[in-house]
Design a protein around this motif. Structure first.
Motif, PDB file in Angstrom:
ATOM      1  N   LYS A 149       0.825  -1.370  -0.060  1.00 39.37           N
ATOM      2  CA  LYS A 149       0.118  -0.158  -0.004  1.00 39.37           C
ATOM      3  C   LYS A 149       0.729   1.519  -0.011  1.00 39.37           C
ATOM      4  CE  LYS A 149      -3.809  -2.513   0.539  1.00 39.37           C
ATOM      5  NZ  LYS A 149      -4.828  -2.379  -0.729  1.00 39.37           N
ATOM      6  N   LEU A 150       2.240   1.272   0.371  1.00 39.95           N
ATOM      7  CA  LEU A 150       2.883   2.247   0.600  1.00 39.95           C
ATOM      8  C   LEU A 150       4.156   1.854  -0.083  1.00 39.95           C
ATOM      9  CD1 LEU A 150       3.660   5.307   2.166  1.00 39.95           C
ATOM     10  CD2 LEU A 150       4.802   3.932   3.664  1.00 39.95           C
ATOM     11  N   LYS A 151       4.469   3.128  -1.229  1.00 38.62           N
ATOM     12  CA  LYS A 151       5.687   2.805  -2.137  1.00 38.62           C
ATOM     13  C   LYS A 151       7.011   2.969  -1.547  1.00 38.62           C
ATOM     14  CE  LYS A 151       2.962   4.843  -6.071  1.00 38.62           C
ATOM     15  NZ  LYS A 151       3.008   5.658  -6.789  1.00 38.62           N
ATOM     16  N   ASP A 152       8.125   2.078  -1.908  1.00 37.92           N
ATOM     17  CA  ASP A 152       9.135   2.260  -1.358  1.00 37.92           C
ATOM     18  C   ASP A 152      10.059   3.592  -1.495  1.00 37.92           C
ATOM     19  OD1 ASP A 152       9.150  -0.388  -0.576  1.00 37.92           O
ATOM     20  OD2 ASP A 152       9.823  -1.161  -2.399  1.00 37.92           O
ATOM     21  N   ASP A 153       9.429   4.520  -2.524  1.00 36.84           N
ATOM     22  CA  ASP A 153      10.130   5.669  -2.524  1.00 36.84           C
ATOM     23  C   ASP A 153       9.117   6.720  -1.815  1.00 36.84           C
ATOM     24  OD1 ASP A 153       8.104   5.641  -4.267  1.00 36.84           O
ATOM     25  OD2 ASP A 153       9.228   6.506  -6.130  1.00 36.84           O
ATOM     26  N   ALA A 154       8.149   6.308  -1.267  1.00 37.77           N
ATOM     27  CA  ALA A 154       7.075   7.257  -0.270  1.00 37.77           C
ATOM     28  C   ALA A 154       8.214   8.072   0.596  1.00 37.77           C
ATOM     29  CB  ALA A 154       6.143   6.488   0.025  1.00 37.77           C
ATOM     30  N   PHE A 155       7.909   9.259   1.103  1.00 40.68           N
ATOM     31  CA  PHE A 155       8.474  10.158   2.156  1.00 40.68           C
ATOM     32  C   PHE A 155       7.778   9.553   3.246  1.00 40.68           C
ATOM     33  CE2 PHE A 155      10.011  12.674  -1.424  1.00 40.68           C
ATOM     34  CZ  PHE A 155      11.402  12.741  -0.949  1.00 40.68           C
ATOM     35  N   VAL A 156       8.394   9.111   4.305  1.00 33.20           N
ATOM     36  CA  VAL A 156       8.177   8.832   5.694  1.00 33.20           C
ATOM     37  C   VAL A 156       8.972  10.215   6.549  1.00 33.20           C
ATOM     38  CG1 VAL A 156       8.011   7.265   7.571  1.00 33.20           C
ATOM     39  CG2 VAL A 156       7.858   6.594   5.171  1.00 33.20           C
ATOM     40  N   LEU A 157       8.192  11.012   6.954  1.00 36.94           N
ATOM     41  CA  LEU A 157       8.565  12.236   7.615  1.00 36.94           C
ATOM     42  C   LEU A 157       8.224  11.714   9.210  1.00 36.94           C
ATOM     43  CD1 LEU A 157       7.255  14.871   5.496  1.00 36.94           C
ATOM     44  CD2 LEU A 157       9.068  14.006   5.285  1.00 36.94           C
ATOM     45  N   CYS A 158       9.345  11.653  10.088  1.00 37.06           N
ATOM     46  CA  CYS A 158       9.596  11.058  11.311  1.00 37.06           C
ATOM     47  C   CYS A 158       9.456  12.452  12.352  1.00 37.06           C
ATOM     48  CB  CYS A 158      10.462  10.284  11.532  1.00 37.06           C
ATOM     49  SG  CYS A 158      10.131   8.822  10.589  1.00 37.06           S
ATOM     50  N   ASN A 159       8.086  12.963  12.895  1.00 34.16           N
ATOM     51  CA  ASN A 159       8.136  13.816  13.558  1.00 34.16           C
ATOM     52  C   ASN A 159       8.064  13.456  15.166  1.00 34.16           C
ATOM     53  OD1 ASN A 159       8.384  16.902  13.266  1.00 34.16           O
ATOM     54  ND2 ASN A 159       6.827  16.552  11.426  1.00 34.16           N
ATOM     55  N   GLY A 160       7.919  14.482  16.176  1.00 34.27           N
ATOM     56  CA  GLY A 160       7.870  13.976  17.302  1.00 34.27           C
ATOM     57  C   GLY A 160       8.871  14.220  18.292  1.00 34.27           C
ATOM     58  N   PHE A 161       8.832  14.175  19.609  1.00 32.85           N
ATOM     59  CA  PHE A 161       9.913  13.906  20.516  1.00 32.85           C
ATOM     60  C   PHE A 161      10.351  12.466  20.590  1.00 32.85           C
ATOM     61  CE2 PHE A 161      12.094  13.680  24.622  1.00 32.85           C
ATOM     62  CZ  PHE A 161      12.830  14.825  24.530  1.00 32.85           C
ATOM     63  N   LYS A 162      11.594  12.302  20.235  1.00 27.94           N
ATOM     64  CA  LYS A 162      11.893  10.667  19.899  1.00 27.94           C
ATOM     65  C   LYS A 162      12.873  10.226  21.012  1.00 27.94           C
ATOM     66  CE  LYS A 162      12.092  12.113  15.175  1.00 27.94           C
ATOM     67  NZ  LYS A 162      12.074  13.456  15.558  1.00 27.94           N
ATOM     68  N   ARG A 163      12.551   9.042  21.564  1.00 34.72           N
ATOM     69  CA  ARG A 163      13.373   8.181  22.562  1.00 34.72           C
ATOM     70  C   ARG A 163      13.306   6.887  22.039  1.00 34.72           C
ATOM     71  NH1 ARG A 163      15.737  12.176  23.175  1.00 34.72           N
ATOM     72  NH2 ARG A 163      16.235  13.086  25.443  1.00 34.72           N
ATOM     73  N   ASP A 164      14.138   6.041  22.875  1.00 39.34           N
ATOM     74  CA  ASP A 164      14.685   4.902  22.675  1.00 39.34           C
ATOM     75  C   ASP A 164      13.759   3.970  21.339  1.00 39.34           C
ATOM     76  OD1 ASP A 164      16.377   5.614  24.380  1.00 39.34           O
ATOM     77  OD2 ASP A 164      15.810   3.896  25.930  1.00 39.34           O
ATOM     78  N   GLN A 165      12.664   3.582  21.607  1.00 38.02           N
ATOM     79  CA  GLN A 165      12.109   2.772  20.873  1.00 38.02           C
ATOM     80  C   GLN A 165      11.565   3.415  19.299  1.00 38.02           C
ATOM     81  OE1 GLN A 165      11.069  -0.512  21.361  1.00 38.02           O
ATOM     82  NE2 GLN A 165      11.000  -0.656  19.173  1.00 38.02           N
ATOM     83  N   TYR A 166      11.203   4.817  19.486  1.00 37.19           N
ATOM     84  CA  TYR A 166      11.081   5.282  18.156  1.00 37.19           C
ATOM     85  C   TYR A 166      12.183   5.339  17.522  1.00 37.19           C
ATOM     86  CZ  TYR A 166       8.517   9.439  15.381  1.00 37.19           C
ATOM     87  OH  TYR A 166       7.870   9.613  14.405  1.00 37.19           O
ATOM     88  N   ILE A 167      13.291   5.882  18.084  1.00 38.06           N
ATOM     89  CA  ILE A 167      14.640   5.822  17.316  1.00 38.06           C
ATOM     90  C   ILE A 167      15.161   4.442  16.835  1.00 38.06           C
ATOM     91  CG2 ILE A 167      17.057   6.160  17.779  1.00 38.06           C
ATOM     92  CD1 ILE A 167      16.026   8.982  17.702  1.00 38.06           C
ATOM     93  N   ALA A 168      14.934   3.401  17.365  1.00 30.34           N
ATOM     94  CA  ALA A 168      15.124   1.993  17.075  1.00 30.34           C
ATOM     95  C   ALA A 168      14.454   1.744  15.921  1.00 30.34           C
ATOM     96  CB  ALA A 168      15.066   1.135  18.332  1.00 30.34           C
TER      97      ALA A 168
END
Length: 466
Positions: free
Chosen positions: A121-140
């Motif tokens: 459903k999501l193309k390999d060249d689609a942009f995934v913009l990762c916002n928010g305050f990031k800590r361990d699990q999100y970073i991983a």
């Protein structure tokens, strides 16, 4: 004398409207007979009209592409959807039919991205913009997406430490964006957003931490206004500040080529709603074009992150007026068969306005009422409506039930109020209906989730073995 509810609406507003009309005293929404829907599934119920999601995406694409062509703008436009507005699979799959990108805000969002990629459903060249305050699990999780070859995964740096956390987690080359900590409107209790890096510190941050590191490529500057895109002095002032940062950064960073103008478009909250989307888009593109051309730098590709605008106008809720309580000589309380606190939390938490209209009895006389929910909480009421706090509805008749609809409720209500979990006073979640159109344009409906049962709530509370 014109005393019917229909007369009141037609004399007060320009009605019928694009999505609303009446037939034989009943309300139709995008051609859907809401009374027939209610008779088929019962109430309370929530519904999602899926075609509206694609319609709004393509409206926005059309406005931006028209402005880009008119102003001979050299960058391109990219539409991304904020998953936090509604994470449901049916929403993401409908939105992704339209060649868009994704904006995430937490660790589990990345698991949704992986699921969508696996399903094609999501193309390999689609942009995934990762916002928010990031800590361990999100970073991983971000690192695992990058290491898996998704080269257009762009973590947006929110604070100085996040870059070190990413570098520790992955040895792959990756792109980043930087979020600007914009100043808030004067009425806010604080001056600067808690998210992002200050205007004055961004260039030096790039020079010290990114410029000489071959593993990192700065791709995007992210600009977000909490109150959304509005035609006021505050918005235009903050946009110009952002453009000055972009220009100064672009002069020393050739890889920077994108500007993310976060902050969404408003959605219709009244029959009197008026917002010139085309003008706003053209003026934004014009401001960016003018500033960059005067400074002699290339214009950026434009990204937007529309959440409520994407999904908000697709949603609605229908309730039955169970009973009318006359508390004194002036106040009549119409009690609904659900709770505003649990099903429309924004209505009481931030006094958000939704379009509220009766589903039936438009040819009856009207009266002024208050709307109350089933819980024992004094905050469980609704009084924000297009008549400026006064709510007018067809007269209550015990023998002839009145049904009322709230519209454009598709963003945030399930995630804030909770879906499938415990609800205030154990009021169950309503059933949820998905409405679509087949290849012939005919309306189709299906039950997505039935009304919560007692057993589900008791299990959560630990009574399942009693």
């Amino acid at each position: 004398m014109n005393t019917k509810y229909k007369d009141l609406i037609e004399q007060t507003f320009d009605f019928p409207q694009e999505e609303f009309e009446t037939q034989n005293g009943n309300l139709f929404f995008h051609g859907i007979d809401l009374m027939a829907l209610t008779e088929q599934y019962g109430s309370p119920l929530k519904f999602t009209y899926l075609p509206k999601i694609s319609e709004n995406i393509n409206r926005a694409k059309g406005w931006f592409n028209k402005a880009i062509k008119k102003l001979d703008y050299k960058g391109n436009y990219n539409y991304s959807y904020c998953t936090k507005s509604s994470h449901f699979k049916y929403v993401l799959e409908e939105a992704l039919k339209n060649d868009i990108h994704i904006e995430t805000s937490s660790a589990f969002d990345i698991d949704i991205v992986k699921s969508l990629k696996k399903a094609g459903k999501l193309k390999d060249d689609a942009f995934v913009l990762c916002n928010g305050f990031k800590r361990d699990q999100y970073i991983a999780n971000i690192a695992s997406l990058i290491d898996g070859g998704h080269t257009n995964c762009i973590p947006i740096i929110d604070n100085y430490e996040e870059l070190d956390l990413l570098l520790y987690e992955t040895k792959s080359k990756f792109k980043v964006g930087i979020r600007i900590a914009s100043e808030e409107e004067p009425k806010f209790e604080f001056y600067t957003s808690r998210l992002g890096i200050g205007y004055k510190n961004i260039v030096s941050f790039y020079e010290k931490r990114i410029a000489e590191n071959p593993q990192i490529e700065l791709k995007m500057l992210h600009f977000f206004i909490n109150t959304g895109i509005k035609d006021n002095a505050y918005y235009w002032s903050e946009l110009l500040k952002c453009l000055r940062v972009y220009i100064n950064l672009k002069k020393i960073c050739p890889t920077l080529d994108s500007l993310n103008i976060g902050g969404g478009f408003p959605i219709k909250n009244s029959l009197a709603f008026n917002y010139d989307y085309e003008y706003m888009v053209e003026e934004i593109i014009n401001q960016i074009n003018t500033a960059c051309n005067e400074a002699g730098v290339e214009v950026p590709n434009i990204f937007t992150e529309f959440g409520s605008f994407t999904v908000g106008e697709s949603g609605g809720a229908i309730y039955e007026v169970l009973y009318q309580k006359k508390q004194n000589d002036r106040e009549k309380w119409n009690m609904i068969n659900s709770s505003f606190i649990t099903t429309l939390p924004d209505s009481w938490a931030i006094s958000k306005r939704f379009i509220m209209l009766p589903v039936n009895k438009w040819n009856k006389q009207y009266e002024r009422v208050l709307l109350g929910g089933l819980t024992c909480d004094s905050d469980d009421y609704y009084n924000s409506e297009q008549h400026i706090n006064a709510i007018y509805l067809p007269v209550y008749e015990k023998e002839k039930p009145l049904f009322i609809g709230f519209f454009n409720t598709g963003a945030y209500q399930e995630t804030i109020g909770g879906f499938g979990g415990l609800q205030h006073c154990l009021i169950p979640n309503p059933k949820h209906i998905l409405i679509d159109r087949n290849e012939n344009g005919e309306i189709t409906t299906k039950l997505f989730k039935g009304q919560q049962k007692s057993e589900e709530l008791l299990s959560i509370l630990g009574y399942e073995n009693d």
